[in-house]
Design an enzyme around this catalytic site. Structure first.
Site, PDB file in Angstrom:
ATOM      1  CE1 TYR A 238      -3.146  -2.920   0.080  1.00 37.58           C
ATOM      2  CE2 TYR A 238      -3.803  -2.290   2.285  1.00 37.58           C
ATOM      3  CZ  TYR A 238      -3.946  -3.105   1.182  1.00 37.58           C
ATOM      4  OH  TYR A 238      -4.898  -4.095   1.188  1.00 37.58           O
TER       5      TYR A 238
ATOM      6  CD1 TRP B  42     -10.093  -8.546   0.146  1.00 36.67           C
ATOM      7  CD2 TRP B  42     -10.619  -7.033  -1.418  1.00 36.67           C
ATOM      8  NE1 TRP B  42      -9.783  -9.062  -1.086  1.00 36.67           N
ATOM      9  CE2 TRP B  42     -10.090  -8.164  -2.062  1.00 36.67           C
ATOM     10  CE3 TRP B  42     -11.005  -5.943  -2.205  1.00 36.67           C
ATOM     11  CZ2 TRP B  42      -9.952  -8.254  -3.461  1.00 36.67           C
ATOM     12  CZ3 TRP B  42     -10.867  -6.032  -3.586  1.00 36.67           C
ATOM     13  CH2 TRP B  42     -10.347  -7.164  -4.197  1.00 36.67           C
TER      14      TRP B  42
ATOM     15  N   GLY C  54     -13.265   1.069   4.233  1.00 39.80           N
ATOM     16  CA  GLY C  54     -12.314   2.053   3.727  1.00 39.80           C
ATOM     17  C   GLY C  54     -13.028   3.389   3.709  1.00 39.80           C
TER      18      GLY C  54
ATOM     19  CD  GLU D  27     -23.694   7.288   4.685  1.00 36.04           C
ATOM     20  OE1 GLU D  27     -22.833   7.982   4.123  1.00 36.04           O
ATOM     21  OE2 GLU D  27     -24.822   7.064   4.203  1.00 36.04           O
TER      22      GLU D  27
HETATM   23  P1  NDP Z   1     -14.853  -0.012   0.068  1.00 37.78           P
HETATM   24  O1  NDP Z   1     -15.310  -0.905  -1.017  1.00 37.78           O
HETATM   25  O2  NDP Z   1     -15.800   0.204   1.201  1.00 37.78           O
HETATM   26  O3  NDP Z   1     -14.445   1.379  -0.567  1.00 37.78           O
HETATM   27  C1  NDP Z   1     -14.083   2.448   0.261  1.00 37.78           C
HETATM   28  C2  NDP Z   1     -14.150   3.763  -0.531  1.00 37.78           C
HETATM   29  O4  NDP Z   1     -15.498   4.028  -0.942  1.00 37.78           O
HETATM   30  C3  NDP Z   1     -13.740   4.923   0.327  1.00 37.78           C
HETATM   31  O5  NDP Z   1     -12.350   5.109   0.378  1.00 37.78           O
HETATM   32  C4  NDP Z   1     -14.480   6.076  -0.337  1.00 37.78           C
HETATM   33  O6  NDP Z   1     -13.757   6.445  -1.504  1.00 37.78           O
HETATM   34  C5  NDP Z   1     -15.796   5.411  -0.730  1.00 37.78           C
HETATM   35  N1  NDP Z   1     -16.794   5.474   0.344  1.00 37.78           N
HETATM   36  C6  NDP Z   1     -16.802   4.764   1.506  1.00 37.78           C
HETATM   37  N2  NDP Z   1     -17.886   5.062   2.251  1.00 37.78           N
HETATM   38  C7  NDP Z   1     -18.589   5.972   1.543  1.00 37.78           C
HETATM   39  C8  NDP Z   1     -19.805   6.628   1.805  1.00 37.78           C
HETATM   40  N3  NDP Z   1     -20.507   6.401   2.914  1.00 37.78           N
HETATM   41  N4  NDP Z   1     -20.269   7.502   0.865  1.00 37.78           N
HETATM   42  C9  NDP Z   1     -19.571   7.727  -0.282  1.00 37.78           C
HETATM   43  N5  NDP Z   1     -18.395   7.120  -0.575  1.00 37.78           N
HETATM   44  C10 NDP Z   1     -17.909   6.246   0.343  1.00 37.78           C
HETATM   45  O7  NDP Z   1     -13.522  -0.560   0.764  1.00 37.78           O
HETATM   46  P2  NDP Z   1     -12.007  -0.616   0.210  1.00 37.78           P
HETATM   47  O8  NDP Z   1     -11.967  -0.972  -1.226  1.00 37.78           O
HETATM   48  O9  NDP Z   1     -11.321   0.626   0.654  1.00 37.78           O
HETATM   49  O10 NDP Z   1     -11.464  -1.858   1.038  1.00 37.78           O
HETATM   50  C11 NDP Z   1     -11.406  -1.783   2.472  1.00 37.78           C
HETATM   51  C12 NDP Z   1     -10.091  -2.326   2.953  1.00 37.78           C
HETATM   52  O11 NDP Z   1      -9.955  -3.687   2.555  1.00 37.78           O
HETATM   53  C13 NDP Z   1      -8.829  -1.654   2.389  1.00 37.78           C
HETATM   54  O12 NDP Z   1      -8.510  -0.448   3.024  1.00 37.78           O
HETATM   55  C14 NDP Z   1      -7.798  -2.728   2.631  1.00 37.78           C
HETATM   56  O13 NDP Z   1      -7.389  -2.696   3.983  1.00 37.78           O
HETATM   57  C15 NDP Z   1      -8.583  -3.991   2.347  1.00 37.78           C
HETATM   58  N6  NDP Z   1      -8.357  -4.464   0.962  1.00 37.78           N
HETATM   59  C16 NDP Z   1      -7.711  -5.660   0.801  1.00 37.78           C
HETATM   60  C17 NDP Z   1      -7.459  -6.170  -0.442  1.00 37.78           C
HETATM   61  C18 NDP Z   1      -6.755  -7.479  -0.569  1.00 37.78           C
HETATM   62  O14 NDP Z   1      -6.350  -7.864  -1.678  1.00 37.78           O
HETATM   63  N7  NDP Z   1      -6.575  -8.228   0.499  1.00 37.78           N
HETATM   64  C19 NDP Z   1      -7.845  -5.443  -1.667  1.00 37.78           C
HETATM   65  C20 NDP Z   1      -8.546  -4.213  -1.403  1.00 37.78           C
HETATM   66  C21 NDP Z   1      -8.796  -3.768  -0.131  1.00 37.78           C
HETATM   67  P3  NDP Z   1     -13.782   7.921  -2.165  1.00 37.78           P
HETATM   68  O15 NDP Z   1     -14.312   8.904  -1.167  1.00 37.78           O
HETATM   69  O16 NDP Z   1     -12.373   8.180  -2.546  1.00 37.78           O
HETATM   70  O17 NDP Z   1     -14.660   7.796  -3.365  1.00 37.78           O
END
Ligand code: NDP
Length: 328
Positions: free
Chosen positions: A54, A210, A291, A300
């Protein structure tokens, strides 16, 4: 906060946790990262997820600085790292699941996170060029040395996890107890079908899932285009935008997102809350890794916990009729 056992291990993990992918050290500034971690911890989140890759190690440095300054007792939280993709150049042994890379990546993560041990250490993907036995012995040794408490996998097949667990049982090694797969209303099959038999074995399998919002697709924010201030609007993440929005299945998925938003509206809640609560309703999910790029998003999404009791079998069946036909 609700706490669940991580599979059949004795570890208690918060049902909602918080991860650093593409945000820490990249999309957001360090003060925002700090506010997010503190908001999560104050809400009872006890697991913070990270990986060597990351922001090429920078996400771990940012998290380590925040943890160090927090004053939180080490016993009150769990922190992870994942190895496989590497963070330096791409020389032989700087990536993968060999004993050499797993040990070096562990030492690097401990230094960056400024902790004495990792609670969870994941093999970030399977490595076809390393025998599972070599990986399992290296992980066992790190546990015996006290540098890692539990090990697991991320996006391994059920056959690969089963093989690792069988081998560890035979050789009296610490087995992998957790898998980190993608799981959300648009991506279900592996968690629900492929791993089904693994949850019931004596070793069992915890899951820290995730992208519960499919990188934001399940907020509804991409239904009418790509907002500039969003993950998929970030030019450095164009690969992810293309992956998620240029797939032939995208129009059907976005139509399903619209139908799910209508259900959320009728329930008097938001789509992100409904989508996260739906993940929590699966008893084989130990923790949903959230995330967020803003504290308001995190607040939220944390509200999803209160929604779970409202997800009746009838409502889940209604959601299923929309999600199942489009989900991978
Ligand atoms: P999500 O699918 O929940 O996406 C999170 C993103 O969505 C945020 O950063 C934000 O992005 C947007 N978001 C979140 N909540 C809201 C809301 N209420 N309203 C509007 N937009 C929102 O999770 P991630 O993809 O971030 O995955 C979570 C965690 O999982 C990662 O941080 C990591 O630790 C892990 N992960 C692990 C992987 C693996 O291969 N093992 C791969 C991917 C993730 P924005 O505001 O920028 O639009």
């Amino acid at each position: 906060m609700l706490y669940r056992r991580l599979g059949r291990s004795g570890l208690k993990i918060s049902a909602l946790s918080f991860g650093a992918w593409v945000t820490f050290g990249k999309q957001i500034g360090d003060p925002v990262a700090r506010d997010l971690m503190h908001a999560a911890y104050d809400a009872g989140v006890n697991f913070f997820d990270n990986a060597e890759t990351y922001a090429d190690g920078q996400a771990e440095r940012v998290m380590g600085t925040i943890l160090k300054a927090s004053g939180w007792r080490r016993s009150s939280y769990l922190v992870s790292s994942k190895a496989y993709f590497g963070w330096e150049e791409d020389k032989p042994n700087q990536t993968g699941l060999s004993r050499k890379h797993l040990v070096e990546a562990c030492h690097d993560a401990l230094r960056r996170l400024q902790v004495d041990y990792l609670d969870l250490y994941y093999c970030h993907r399977p490595d076809p060029e390393v025998p599972i036995a070599e990986t399992a012995h290296a992980m066992h040794d790190l546990i015996v040395q006290g540098k890692v408490l539990y090990w697991g996998t991320s996006e391994w097949s059920a056959a690969q996890i089963g093989e690792a667990q069988r081998l560890c049982t035979e050789r009296h090694l610490h087995p992998p107890v957790v898998e980190q797969p993608q799981y959300n209303l648009l991506h279900r099959s592996r968690v629900e079908k492929e791993y089904a038999s693994l949850y019931r074995t004596p070793t069992g399998l915890g899951t820290t899932i995730w992208s519960p919002l499919a990188s934001g697709l399940l907020t509804g924010k991409y239904t009418a285009g790509v907002p500039a201030d969003s993950r998929l609007g970030d030019p450095s993440l164009a690969w992810l935008r293309d992956l998620l929005l240029k797939d032939p299945s995208t129009p059907r998925k976005l139509a399903a997102v619209g139908a799910l938003a209508e259900i959320a509206r009728q329930l008097g809640t938001s789509l992100p809350r409904l989508a996260v609560a739906w993940c929590l309703a699966n008893p084989n999910v130990s923790s949903v890794i959230l995330g967020a790029s803003r504290v308001a998003q995190l607040q939220e999404n944390l509200g999803a916990l209160d929604l779970v009791p409202q997800l009746t079998p009838e409502l889940l069946a209604q959601i299923d009729r929309i999600s199942a036909p489009v989900a991978a």
